[in-house]
Design an enzyme around this catalytic site. Structure first.
Site, PDB file in Angstrom:
ATOM      1  N   HIS A   1      38.373  72.211 101.676  1.00 40.46           N
ATOM      2  CA  HIS A   1      39.525  72.745 102.946  1.00 40.46           C
ATOM      3  C   HIS A   1      40.189  71.497 103.283  1.00 40.46           C
ATOM      4  CE1 HIS A   1      37.279  76.748 103.923  1.00 40.46           C
ATOM      5  NE2 HIS A   1      37.469  76.503 102.743  1.00 40.46           N
TER       6      HIS A   1
ATOM      7  N   HIS B   1      45.265  75.948 103.148  1.00 40.58           N
ATOM      8  CA  HIS B   1      44.793  74.563 103.646  1.00 40.58           C
ATOM      9  C   HIS B   1      45.834  73.490 103.612  1.00 40.58           C
ATOM     10  CE1 HIS B   1      40.923  76.373 103.647  1.00 40.58           C
ATOM     11  NE2 HIS B   1      41.083  76.696 102.387  1.00 40.58           N
TER      12      HIS B   1
ATOM     13  N   THR C   1      26.934  55.257 114.289  1.00 40.92           N
ATOM     14  CA  THR C   1      26.723  56.720 114.421  1.00 40.92           C
ATOM     15  C   THR C   1      27.882  57.449 113.355  1.00 40.92           C
ATOM     16  OG1 THR C   1      28.451  56.874 116.177  1.00 40.92           O
ATOM     17  CG2 THR C   1      26.013  56.683 116.751  1.00 40.92           C
TER      18      THR C   1
ATOM     19  N   ASP D   1      30.653  48.599 109.742  1.00 42.51           N
ATOM     20  CA  ASP D   1      30.616  47.574 110.873  1.00 42.51           C
ATOM     21  C   ASP D   1      29.065  47.196 110.716  1.00 42.51           C
ATOM     22  OD1 ASP D   1      29.013  49.245 111.928  1.00 42.51           O
ATOM     23  OD2 ASP D   1      30.260  49.267 113.942  1.00 42.51           O
TER      24      ASP D   1
HETATM   25  C1  RB5 Z   1      27.933  49.322 117.394  1.00 39.88           C
HETATM   26  O1  RB5 Z   1      26.780  48.817 117.996  1.00 39.88           O
HETATM   27  C2  RB5 Z   1      28.060  50.929 117.559  1.00 39.88           C
HETATM   28  O2  RB5 Z   1      28.481  51.052 118.729  1.00 39.88           O
HETATM   29  C3  RB5 Z   1      29.061  51.370 116.243  1.00 39.88           C
HETATM   30  O3  RB5 Z   1      28.564  50.966 115.050  1.00 39.88           O
HETATM   31  C4  RB5 Z   1      29.408  52.752 116.431  1.00 39.88           C
HETATM   32  O4  RB5 Z   1      28.037  53.557 116.308  1.00 39.88           O
HETATM   33  C5  RB5 Z   1      30.299  53.179 117.279  1.00 39.88           C
HETATM   34  O5  RB5 Z   1      30.560  54.555 117.082  1.00 39.88           O
END
Ligand code: RB5
Length: 142
Positions: free
Chosen positions: A96, A131, A65, A8
């Protein structure tokens, strides 16, 4: 091995760096193709389709994230998306979990670390045995 990559807007920059770094592997780029805001479930869905159709054997997914896009991908049967955050996790995700998607945080991880994790994963081998029993159970879960 066919590898696809998608991100994204939160992962766009890291995706571009990885695409260049792994130019020899000819990664299939499923987008996004600029920094405009997009929804990570839509990005995850494209990757899931690529894995399920066997267009890709392995996916790399990136959001800000790594959390949102992991949640999205792991809702789908047949998907084992691993949010990899150190080298031990990188080799265990193969040995695993036989992960078919690696996930990273474009805003939370260093490029050099992500490259190390991808290289480690690619060199590791799935161990099967006990596994596989666990992976089979994943496919029965609602
Ligand atoms: C986008 O702003 C952000 O929320 C997305 O990239 C991500 O980190 C969501 O978990």
């Amino acid at each position: 091995m066919n590898i696809a990559i998608a991100a994204d807007h939160g992962g766009y920059e890291l995706k571009e760096v990885l695409r260049n770094h792994y130019a020899d592997l000819h990664l299939t780029d499923l987008g996004t193709f600029d920094c405009q805001s997009v929804d990570y479930p839509d990005v995850a869905q494209k990757m899931v389709q690529a894995i399920r159709s066997k267009t890709a054997d392995l996916g790399i997914l990136i959001c800000g994230t790594g959390v949102g896009i992991s949640i999205a991908a792991n809702r789908c049967k047949g998907i084992r998306a691993a949010l990899v955050y150190n080298e031990e996790v990188a080799h265990l995700a193969k040995e695993h979990n036989n992960a078919n998607i690696l996930v990273f945080g474009g805003r939370t991880m260093k490029v050099a670390d992500v490259i190390k994790y991808i290289d480690t994963f690619l060199q590791a081998k799935y161990e099967g045995g006990r596994h596989q029993r666990r992976l089979d159970k994943l496919e029965t879960m609602e």
